[in-house]
Design a protein around this motif. Structure first.
Motif, PDB file in Angstrom:
ATOM      1  N   SER A  50       0.268   6.098  -0.443  1.00  0.00           N
ATOM      2  CA  SER A  50      -1.413   6.320  -0.397  1.00  0.00           C
ATOM      3  C   SER A  50      -1.681   6.735   1.164  1.00  0.00           C
ATOM      4  O   SER A  50      -1.101   6.013   2.097  1.00  0.00           O
ATOM      5  CB  SER A  50      -1.575   4.777  -0.363  1.00  0.00           C
ATOM      6  OG  SER A  50      -1.802   4.332  -1.697  1.00  0.00           O
ATOM      7  N   PHE A  51      -2.492   7.829   1.131  1.00  0.00           N
ATOM      8  CA  PHE A  51      -2.692   8.124   2.431  1.00  0.00           C
ATOM      9  C   PHE A  51      -4.097   7.554   3.406  1.00  0.00           C
ATOM     10  O   PHE A  51      -5.204   7.348   2.674  1.00  0.00           O
ATOM     11  CB  PHE A  51      -3.263   9.760   2.209  1.00  0.00           C
ATOM     12  CG  PHE A  51      -2.124  10.433   1.847  1.00  0.00           C
ATOM     13  CD1 PHE A  51      -1.212  10.860   2.840  1.00  0.00           C
ATOM     14  CD2 PHE A  51      -1.939  10.868   0.450  1.00  0.00           C
ATOM     15  CE1 PHE A  51      -0.101  11.624   2.354  1.00  0.00           C
ATOM     16  CE2 PHE A  51      -0.797  11.364   0.073  1.00  0.00           C
ATOM     17  CZ  PHE A  51       0.127  11.980   1.024  1.00  0.00           C
ATOM     18  N   ILE A 106       0.914  -1.413  -0.124  1.00  0.00           N
ATOM     19  CA  ILE A 106      -0.004  -0.163   0.031  1.00  0.00           C
ATOM     20  C   ILE A 106       0.957   1.315  -0.102  1.00  0.00           C
ATOM     21  O   ILE A 106       0.664   2.282  -0.457  1.00  0.00           O
ATOM     22  CB  ILE A 106      -0.964  -0.153   1.030  1.00  0.00           C
ATOM     23  CG1 ILE A 106      -2.000  -1.045   0.989  1.00  0.00           C
ATOM     24  CG2 ILE A 106      -1.883   1.298   1.486  1.00  0.00           C
ATOM     25  CD1 ILE A 106      -2.819  -1.247   2.178  1.00  0.00           C
ATOM     26  N   HIS A 107       2.047   1.370   0.315  1.00  0.00           N
ATOM     27  CA  HIS A 107       3.095   2.254   0.534  1.00  0.00           C
ATOM     28  C   HIS A 107       2.085   3.504   1.510  1.00  0.00           C
ATOM     29  O   HIS A 107       2.017   4.595   1.070  1.00  0.00           O
ATOM     30  CB  HIS A 107       3.290   2.968  -0.583  1.00  0.00           C
ATOM     31  CG  HIS A 107       4.115   2.181  -1.622  1.00  0.00           C
ATOM     32  ND1 HIS A 107       4.187   2.758  -2.911  1.00  0.00           N
ATOM     33  CD2 HIS A 107       4.355   0.699  -1.599  1.00  0.00           C
ATOM     34  CE1 HIS A 107       4.781   1.501  -3.641  1.00  0.00           C
ATOM     35  NE2 HIS A 107       4.718   0.459  -2.834  1.00  0.00           N
ATOM     36  N   PRO A 108       1.998   3.108   2.798  1.00  0.00           N
ATOM     37  CA  PRO A 108       0.964   3.911   3.560  1.00  0.00           C
ATOM     38  C   PRO A 108       1.619   5.344   4.057  1.00  0.00           C
ATOM     39  O   PRO A 108       2.871   5.399   4.150  1.00  0.00           O
ATOM     40  CB  PRO A 108       0.769   3.382   4.896  1.00  0.00           C
ATOM     41  CG  PRO A 108       1.937   2.371   4.886  1.00  0.00           C
ATOM     42  CD  PRO A 108       2.253   1.870   3.545  1.00  0.00           C
ATOM     43  N   ALA A 109       0.864   6.463   4.107  1.00  0.00           N
ATOM     44  CA  ALA A 109       1.257   7.629   4.414  1.00  0.00           C
ATOM     45  C   ALA A 109       0.235   8.447   5.043  1.00  0.00           C
ATOM     46  O   ALA A 109      -0.994   7.824   5.416  1.00  0.00           O
ATOM     47  CB  ALA A 109       1.750   8.392   3.278  1.00  0.00           C
ATOM     48  N   ILE A 110       0.343   9.416   6.050  1.00  0.00           N
ATOM     49  CA  ILE A 110      -0.321  10.171   6.636  1.00  0.00           C
ATOM     50  C   ILE A 110      -0.263  11.716   6.541  1.00  0.00           C
ATOM     51  O   ILE A 110       0.792  11.932   6.271  1.00  0.00           O
ATOM     52  CB  ILE A 110      -0.523   9.561   8.188  1.00  0.00           C
ATOM     53  CG1 ILE A 110      -1.539  10.323   8.829  1.00  0.00           C
ATOM     54  CG2 ILE A 110       0.862  10.156   8.842  1.00  0.00           C
ATOM     55  CD1 ILE A 110      -1.807   9.789  10.255  1.00  0.00           C
ATOM     56  N   ALA A 137       6.966   1.839   2.029  1.00  0.00           N
ATOM     57  CA  ALA A 137       7.886   1.558   0.938  1.00  0.00           C
ATOM     58  C   ALA A 137       9.216   2.128   1.291  1.00  0.00           C
ATOM     59  O   ALA A 137       9.442   3.203   1.904  1.00  0.00           O
ATOM     60  CB  ALA A 137       7.428   2.189  -0.405  1.00  0.00           C
ATOM     61  N   PHE A 138      10.117   1.190   0.914  1.00  0.00           N
ATOM     62  CA  PHE A 138      11.657   1.197   1.342  1.00  0.00           C
ATOM     63  C   PHE A 138      12.360   1.998   0.231  1.00  0.00           C
ATOM     64  O   PHE A 138      13.070   2.841   0.615  1.00  0.00           O
ATOM     65  CB  PHE A 138      12.334  -0.126   1.470  1.00  0.00           C
ATOM     66  CG  PHE A 138      13.668   0.030   2.170  1.00  0.00           C
ATOM     67  CD1 PHE A 138      14.166   0.083   3.390  1.00  0.00           C
ATOM     68  CD2 PHE A 138      14.875   0.096   1.400  1.00  0.00           C
ATOM     69  CE1 PHE A 138      15.458   0.231   3.780  1.00  0.00           C
ATOM     70  CE2 PHE A 138      16.140  -0.033   1.592  1.00  0.00           C
ATOM     71  CZ  PHE A 138      16.193   0.209   2.927  1.00  0.00           C
ATOM     72  N   GLY A 139      11.804   1.681  -1.033  1.00  0.00           N
ATOM     73  CA  GLY A 139      12.390   2.447  -2.171  1.00  0.00           C
ATOM     74  C   GLY A 139      12.239   3.701  -2.492  1.00  0.00           C
ATOM     75  O   GLY A 139      11.212   4.437  -1.974  1.00  0.00           O
ATOM     76  N   ASN A 198       3.019  15.768   4.716  1.00  0.00           N
ATOM     77  CA  ASN A 198       2.611  14.363   4.362  1.00  0.00           C
ATOM     78  C   ASN A 198       4.136  13.696   4.690  1.00  0.00           C
ATOM     79  O   ASN A 198       5.052  13.835   4.479  1.00  0.00           O
ATOM     80  CB  ASN A 198       2.512  14.431   2.822  1.00  0.00           C
ATOM     81  CG  ASN A 198       1.249  15.414   2.458  1.00  0.00           C
ATOM     82  OD1 ASN A 198       0.282  15.317   3.288  1.00  0.00           O
ATOM     83  ND2 ASN A 198       1.375  15.775   1.322  1.00  0.00           N
ATOM     84  N   LEU A 199       3.566  12.398   5.188  1.00  0.00           N
ATOM     85  CA  LEU A 199       4.778  11.779   5.835  1.00  0.00           C
ATOM     86  C   LEU A 199       4.445  10.233   5.708  1.00  0.00           C
ATOM     87  O   LEU A 199       3.269   9.692   5.788  1.00  0.00           O
ATOM     88  CB  LEU A 199       5.011  11.830   7.254  1.00  0.00           C
ATOM     89  CG  LEU A 199       5.564  12.976   7.779  1.00  0.00           C
ATOM     90  CD1 LEU A 199       5.690  13.141   9.288  1.00  0.00           C
ATOM     91  CD2 LEU A 199       6.945  13.404   7.000  1.00  0.00           C
TER      92      LEU A 199
END
Length: 211
Positions: free
Chosen positions: A187-188, A149-153, A179-181, A164-165
């Motif tokens: 995706s928020f 998902i590559h989460p972010a908030i 995501a490490f890359g 945005n982090l």
């Protein structure tokens, strides 16, 4: 940031990696090796030196944690083999850790290529009462570690400012890895009262107050 899940100790690192202390396992999701070269091939203006950023991040966490095993939670390589594959295989040969890949949707390279460099491949992996997958998955009695998902908030200030982090997103039965890359996008996610969010800054991981 140190957290305890199911009586096990995990260190959340600002790179997006997690170190499982008891097992000496380094967990990493969504590296997407090859993506920079893939983008450059299609005319997207990304600096060539960006190819080495993922390797630099790996070097940092491997020097920091005494791991015996590295588990990649899917999307290790972005697409078809390109020049970055040679860099990756050289990197593998230089390290003594056992390497495991839990397959993701981007992992389309033949398994034979991974087997030639002694990487074990699984659709999913169960270690004690933890289920390791790429896609978020629910299985009764198991805590799911996953990516995809590559989460972010999005954090908002008193005014109109926002930040945005990327983040580690902990649900009652699931920990979604960032995501490490490089150049992977986010995706928020909107947390509920039962969730915990550990946001990633350049210097550290911080727990976000949700109330």
């Amino acid at each position: 940031m140190n957290i305890i899940i199911n009586n096990q100790n995990f260190i959340l690192h600002q790179s997006g990696a997690v170190f499982w202390e008891e097992k000496k396992i380094l967990l990493i999701s969504d590296v997407h090796f090859g993506k920079v070269t893939h983008f450059r091939k299609h005319g997207i203006g990304i600096p060539k030196d960006a190819i080495f950023e993922n390797f630099n991040r790996l070097k940092t966490v491997l020097e920091l944690f005494d791991s015996v095993t590295i588990v990649f939670l899917g999307d290790l390589f972005h697409s078809k083999i390109n020049k970055e594959w040679e860099l990756f295989t050289e990197w593998i040969k230089e390290h003594s850790q056992k390497v495991i890949l839990v397959e993701g949707n981007h992992d389309i390279i033949s398994k034979r290529n991974y087997e030639e460099v002694n990487i074990e491949i699984y659709n999913e992996l169960i270690i004690d009462d933890f289920l390791l997958t790429h896609h978020p998955t629910e299985k009764e009695g198991l805590l799911n570690f996953c990516g995809h998902i590559h989460p972010a908030i999005q954090l908002r200030g008193l005014g109109r400012q926002s930040l945005n982090l990327p983040c580690f997103f902990l649900k009652p039965n699931q920990l979604i890895f960032p995501a490490f890359g490089e150049f992977t996008g986010n995706s928020f996610l909107i947390p509920t009262e039962n969730d915990k969010v550990y946001a990633i800054t350049k210097e550290k991981v911080i727990e976000v107050a949700l109330n």
